[in-house]
Write a protein that holds these residues in place. Sequence first.
Motif, PDB file in Angstrom:
ATOM      1  N   ALA A   1       0.855  -1.190   0.000  1.00  0.00           N
ATOM      2  CA  ALA A   1       0.000   0.000   0.000  1.00  0.00           C
ATOM      3  C   ALA A   1       0.887   1.235   0.000  1.00  0.00           C
ATOM      4  CB  ALA A   1      -0.910   0.014   1.213  1.00  0.00           C
ATOM      5  N   ILE A   2       0.469   2.244  -0.748  1.00  0.00           N
ATOM      6  CA  ILE A   2       1.103   3.555  -0.713  1.00  0.00           C
ATOM      7  C   ILE A   2       0.155   4.469   0.050  1.00  0.00           C
ATOM      8  CG2 ILE A   2       1.913   5.509  -2.082  1.00  0.00           C
ATOM      9  CD1 ILE A   2       2.422   3.517  -4.379  1.00  0.00           C
ATOM     10  N   VAL A   3       0.630   5.047   1.144  1.00  0.00           N
ATOM     11  CA  VAL A   3      -0.227   5.874   1.995  1.00  0.00           C
ATOM     12  C   VAL A   3       0.330   7.291   2.043  1.00  0.00           C
ATOM     13  CG1 VAL A   3      -1.154   6.235   4.309  1.00  0.00           C
ATOM     14  CG2 VAL A   3      -0.964   3.916   3.392  1.00  0.00           C
ATOM     15  N   ALA A   4      -0.520   8.255   1.692  1.00  0.00           N
ATOM     16  CA  ALA A   4      -0.152   9.672   1.725  1.00  0.00           C
ATOM     17  C   ALA A   4      -0.968  10.389   2.794  1.00  0.00           C
ATOM     18  CB  ALA A   4      -0.397  10.302   0.353  1.00  0.00           C
ATOM     19  N   HIS A   5      -0.636  11.645   3.022  1.00  0.00           N
ATOM     20  CA  HIS A   5      -1.354  12.434   4.022  1.00  0.00           C
ATOM     21  C   HIS A   5      -2.757  12.782   3.556  1.00  0.00           C
ATOM     22  CE1 HIS A   5      -2.542  16.020   6.346  1.00  0.00           C
ATOM     23  NE2 HIS A   5      -1.749  15.543   7.300  1.00  0.00           N
ATOM     24  N   GLY A   6      -2.880  13.305   2.347  1.00  0.00           N
ATOM     25  CA  GLY A   6      -4.177  13.759   1.852  1.00  0.00           C
ATOM     26  C   GLY A   6      -4.504  15.150   2.356  1.00  0.00           C
TER      27      GLY A   6
END
Length: 229
Positions: free
Chosen positions: A11-16
Amino acid sequence: EPAPQGAPDFAIVAHGQPGDPGALQPEIEALAAAAAALLPGHRVLGATLACPRSLATLKGVGAVYPLFMAGGWFVNSEMPRRLTAAGVSDYKVLSPLGLDPALPRLGGRIAEDTARAAGLDPARTTLVVAGHGSSKSSASADSTRAFAAALPPGFARVVTGFIEEPPYLNAIHLDGPAICLPFFATNGEHTKIDIPDAWTALGRPGPLTPPIGTTADIPALIAASLRAA
């Protein structure tokens, strides 16, 4: 080919963007798809901390790639907390984008290409690395400065400026032409509004590059990290 069924491998998780939880989701999903295309047989999903619904899709993931520019509080504390709240557990956390040792070489190439496309000689041009910064933690500024220090030679000088701590980007001293390289993972409000406004306040001494995390070679860089996980 269709992605394998079942839990995602990565999974690639960003802040958003907390004020608009769905705003960056398409960008992160497209990045995940581009990385997955370089990893046949593996499933890669994208999610943001701002969108709990996207985090819930990561249940069973084997490894999480933090699309962050520093290994600070968000990566070490807040991301695990929100993933736990979404029912995600037993995953490996990889090193974030901003700490990838291959990133300075990529940034140097982007900066030089941007300078030459604008008719500027890098040897006579200042490269400004624009970072987020923080009044609460040194992690963001430390990561930005480490990246700037590791850039390959070629520019007359390299300086850093920040959005949320001194030296502020809109107040740094420039003498002659310059280009600005935003040390950001995604194309959010800071890169769409704050950095262009600060650059305008400096008299627009040269071009702005895209945020480094949105450039064309990032999927391959992420895929290499996932492959080694």
